[in-house]
Write a protein that holds these residues in place. Sequence first.
Motif, PDB file in Angstrom:
ATOM      1  N   THR A   1      42.615  49.489  35.799  1.00 34.14           N
ATOM      2  CA  THR A   1      41.293  49.006  36.129  1.00 34.14           C
ATOM      3  C   THR A   1      40.736  49.096  34.510  1.00 34.14           C
ATOM      4  O   THR A   1      40.482  50.453  34.056  1.00 34.14           O
ATOM      5  N   GLY A   2      39.898  48.294  34.296  1.00 36.45           N
ATOM      6  CA  GLY A   2      39.260  48.182  32.862  1.00 36.45           C
ATOM      7  C   GLY A   2      39.846  47.899  31.711  1.00 36.45           C
ATOM      8  O   GLY A   2      39.389  47.529  30.760  1.00 36.45           O
ATOM      9  N   ASP A   3      41.370  47.446  31.880  1.00 34.38           N
ATOM     10  CA  ASP A   3      42.241  47.192  30.623  1.00 34.38           C
ATOM     11  C   ASP A   3      41.900  45.810  30.327  1.00 34.38           C
ATOM     12  O   ASP A   3      41.646  45.155  31.370  1.00 34.38           O
ATOM     13  N   ALA A   4      42.280  45.210  29.134  1.00 32.91           N
ATOM     14  CA  ALA A   4      42.052  43.951  28.770  1.00 32.91           C
ATOM     15  C   ALA A   4      43.304  43.691  27.830  1.00 32.91           C
ATOM     16  O   ALA A   4      43.953  44.526  27.261  1.00 32.91           O
ATOM     17  N   LEU A   5      43.752  42.483  27.923  1.00 29.03           N
ATOM     18  CA  LEU A   5      44.953  41.770  27.231  1.00 29.03           C
ATOM     19  C   LEU A   5      44.570  40.468  26.923  1.00 29.03           C
ATOM     20  O   LEU A   5      44.234  39.632  27.743  1.00 29.03           O
ATOM     21  N   ARG A   6      44.949  40.216  25.789  1.00 35.42           N
ATOM     22  CA  ARG A   6      44.833  38.933  25.141  1.00 35.42           C
ATOM     23  C   ARG A   6      46.366  38.378  24.780  1.00 35.42           C
ATOM     24  O   ARG A   6      47.066  39.316  24.225  1.00 35.42           O
ATOM     25  N   PHE A   7      46.760  37.169  25.334  1.00 32.60           N
ATOM     26  CA  PHE A   7      48.054  36.865  24.981  1.00 32.60           C
ATOM     27  C   PHE A   7      48.148  35.226  24.959  1.00 32.60           C
ATOM     28  O   PHE A   7      47.407  34.431  25.514  1.00 32.60           O
ATOM     29  N   PRO A   8      49.545  34.721  24.376  1.00 33.86           N
ATOM     30  CA  PRO A   8      49.245  33.099  24.225  1.00 33.86           C
ATOM     31  C   PRO A   8      49.779  32.751  25.563  1.00 33.86           C
ATOM     32  O   PRO A   8      50.801  33.118  26.205  1.00 33.86           O
ATOM     33  N   ALA A   9      48.963  31.724  25.931  1.00 33.86           N
ATOM     34  CA  ALA A   9      49.289  31.185  27.187  1.00 33.86           C
ATOM     35  C   ALA A   9      50.169  29.904  27.119  1.00 33.86           C
ATOM     36  O   ALA A   9      50.384  29.058  28.211  1.00 33.86           O
ATOM     37  N   ASP A  10      50.711  29.506  25.941  1.00 31.90           N
ATOM     38  CA  ASP A  10      51.552  28.263  25.892  1.00 31.90           C
ATOM     39  C   ASP A  10      52.984  28.673  26.136  1.00 31.90           C
ATOM     40  O   ASP A  10      53.900  27.958  25.386  1.00 31.90           O
ATOM     41  N   GLN A  11      53.196  29.473  26.867  1.00 32.28           N
ATOM     42  CA  GLN A  11      54.617  29.645  27.400  1.00 32.28           C
ATOM     43  C   GLN A  11      54.551  30.311  28.660  1.00 32.28           C
ATOM     44  O   GLN A  11      53.273  30.526  29.258  1.00 32.28           O
ATOM     45  N   PRO A  12      55.490  30.334  29.441  1.00 28.28           N
ATOM     46  CA  PRO A  12      55.379  30.750  30.874  1.00 28.28           C
ATOM     47  C   PRO A  12      55.147  32.232  31.167  1.00 28.28           C
ATOM     48  O   PRO A  12      55.360  33.118  30.327  1.00 28.28           O
ATOM     49  N   HIS A  13      54.014  32.278  32.001  1.00 32.13           N
ATOM     50  CA  HIS A  13      53.255  33.741  32.136  1.00 32.13           C
ATOM     51  C   HIS A  13      53.098  33.751  33.662  1.00 32.13           C
ATOM     52  O   HIS A  13      53.483  32.891  34.403  1.00 32.13           O
ATOM     53  N   GLY A  14      52.995  35.154  34.189  1.00 32.04           N
ATOM     54  CA  GLY A  14      52.583  35.477  35.390  1.00 32.04           C
ATOM     55  C   GLY A  14      51.919  36.703  35.596  1.00 32.04           C
ATOM     56  O   GLY A  14      51.360  37.348  34.711  1.00 32.04           O
ATOM     57  N   TYR A  15      51.264  36.789  36.738  1.00 37.62           N
ATOM     58  CA  TYR A  15      50.529  37.843  37.286  1.00 37.62           C
ATOM     59  C   TYR A  15      51.065  38.546  38.389  1.00 37.62           C
ATOM     60  O   TYR A  15      51.648  37.735  39.538  1.00 37.62           O
ATOM     61  N   ARG A  16      50.938  39.622  38.488  1.00 37.73           N
ATOM     62  CA  ARG A  16      51.598  40.147  39.748  1.00 37.73           C
ATOM     63  C   ARG A  16      50.891  41.555  40.146  1.00 37.73           C
ATOM     64  O   ARG A  16      50.396  42.338  39.144  1.00 37.73           O
ATOM     65  N   ASN A  17      50.603  42.154  41.259  1.00 38.44           N
ATOM     66  CA  ASN A  17      50.023  43.215  41.610  1.00 38.44           C
ATOM     67  C   ASN A  17      50.890  44.162  42.344  1.00 38.44           C
ATOM     68  O   ASN A  17      51.298  44.083  43.403  1.00 38.44           O
ATOM     69  N   PRO A  18      51.356  45.274  41.595  1.00 39.88           N
ATOM     70  CA  PRO A  18      52.654  45.923  42.038  1.00 39.88           C
ATOM     71  C   PRO A  18      51.761  47.069  43.064  1.00 39.88           C
ATOM     72  O   PRO A  18      52.882  47.925  43.595  1.00 39.88           O
ATOM     73  N   THR A  19      50.631  47.315  43.409  1.00 42.03           N
ATOM     74  CA  THR A  19      50.196  48.467  44.308  1.00 42.03           C
ATOM     75  C   THR A  19      50.090  47.713  45.815  1.00 42.03           C
ATOM     76  O   THR A  19      50.301  46.763  45.897  1.00 42.03           O
ATOM     77  N   SER A  20      49.797  48.758  46.521  1.00 45.23           N
ATOM     78  CA  SER A  20      49.491  48.482  47.766  1.00 45.23           C
ATOM     79  C   SER A  20      47.835  48.163  48.126  1.00 45.23           C
ATOM     80  O   SER A  20      47.400  48.387  49.100  1.00 45.23           O
ATOM     81  N   LEU A  21      46.999  47.999  46.913  1.00 49.13           N
ATOM     82  CA  LEU A  21      45.873  47.799  46.939  1.00 49.13           C
ATOM     83  C   LEU A  21      45.340  46.421  46.437  1.00 49.13           C
ATOM     84  O   LEU A  21      46.012  45.990  45.529  1.00 49.13           O
ATOM     85  N   PRO A  22      44.191  45.875  46.807  1.00 45.43           N
ATOM     86  CA  PRO A  22      43.982  44.447  46.140  1.00 45.43           C
ATOM     87  C   PRO A  22      43.583  44.664  44.949  1.00 45.43           C
ATOM     88  O   PRO A  22      42.972  45.919  44.341  1.00 45.43           O
ATOM     89  N   ALA A  23      43.640  43.713  44.181  1.00 46.78           N
ATOM     90  CA  ALA A  23      43.205  43.716  42.690  1.00 46.78           C
ATOM     91  C   ALA A  23      42.426  42.321  42.415  1.00 46.78           C
ATOM     92  O   ALA A  23      42.513  41.394  42.945  1.00 46.78           O
ATOM     93  N   ILE A  24      41.462  42.811  41.336  1.00 45.45           N
ATOM     94  CA  ILE A  24      40.652  41.638  40.902  1.00 45.45           C
ATOM     95  C   ILE A  24      40.822  41.491  39.113  1.00 45.45           C
ATOM     96  O   ILE A  24      40.630  42.621  38.703  1.00 45.45           O
ATOM     97  N   PHE A  25      40.905  40.459  38.672  1.00 44.21           N
ATOM     98  CA  PHE A  25      40.728  40.305  37.272  1.00 44.21           C
ATOM     99  C   PHE A  25      40.085  39.171  36.879  1.00 44.21           C
ATOM    100  O   PHE A  25      40.146  37.934  37.572  1.00 44.21           O
TER     101      PHE A  25
END
Lengths: 176, 176
Positions: free
Chosen positions: B140-164
């Motif tokens: 929570t609170g972390d930020a990340l910038r990355f190039p999106a012109d390649q395959p990418h993904g998101y996942r929530n490894p926890t048992s709590l909901p996540a919002i970004f």
Amino acid sequence: MTQPEIAKNLKAHRTNLSWSLTKTAAETGVSKAMLGQIERGESSPTIATLWKIATGFHLPLTAFIQAPSPNEFMHFKNGIRFKTLFAFDPILKTEMFAHYLEPHQSQLSAAHDNGVTEDIVVLTGEVEILAAGKWVYLQTGDALRFPADQPHGYRNPTSLPAIFHNIMHYPLLKTP
Amino acid sequence: MTQPEIAKNLKAHRTNLSWSLTKTAAETGVSKAMLGQIERGESSPTIATLWKIATGFHLPLTAFIQAPSPNEFMHFKNGIRFKTLFAFDPILKTEMFAHYLEPHQSQLSAAHDNGVTEDIVVLTGEVEILAAGKWVYLQTGDALRFPADQPHGYRNPTSLPAIFHNIMHYPLLKTP
DNA sequence: AATGCTTGTGCGTTATAACGTACGATGTTA
DNA sequence: TAACATCGTACGTTATAACGCACAAGCATT
């Protein structure tokens, strides 16, 4: 999540408004004896009474169950707490911050360079934004885009802390 | 805010996991008789027991007090809940979304156009981002910038909901 | 110092949240 | 069909949330 600390939250909100237990009892419809016990942690209120308390304070229920949580990497400028999420990038021509407003805190900002656009997204609490000469009210989750090349400002009209993101767009080839 | 409907929320979460009252009682430490009464609206639980229920479900307390329909302007795509905060602007060449990930939910995204950059800021929970071939862990609170012109993904490894939040930057003159 | 006023806490009573157990209903297997 | 298992609800008891009232401490006014 850890066990919520209703006691501290209730006492914080009450003393913040300078309300006595009697006054609070009148506003919420909960007896002042019970309010005192909840503040001292001697009683775990039911949802029903916590709801009566929350509505008496004109606050959401969540204001009493989750702890006021600050964050890391915090900076200060002119009494404003903020955190740089993305520094200015000359290619993307954007920068992004997270701003933290204390209860009733306000800040005015001078005009930026011509063509600068600013985005606001409210994460928690409520915020008012001075944009194009008008104060615009934003709730949690609301978003607002406005031209920042004129005087603008932020203020928190509530008695709870507020957090918002703001993204600056610099379309011209100027550094912030 | 209106009076929370614990009854519906509890029953929804329980039947969603196909848990019986007995099973739920074992997981939460609350008697099944009480759980039944809460579901039928015959009893208003204390914060203490509601917290036991929430932790038994590995859910935040707010999952039981706020209405199951979380927010306005919510959209769905490929099972992902998101909300458009700022639609694509051809001048600023950006768009911004709020994404909601259920516990253990994951999503892969194909490569975007050349030069597209994506920003992530985690609002609540924890998220892992597949960027440049690696899964990056964000709190929570972390930020990340990355190039999106390649395959990418998101996942929530926890048992709590996540919002970004994610902000897309399109430096070229292409529409998303 | 005495009076009145407000603050928060202690006490006895009532309402109800929470528990353990028992029961009828439904579904499954022998 | 009988025996068994599992489901959710009903019942009686205990623990405690919630109430109204009374009281002691602090402060201001007389």
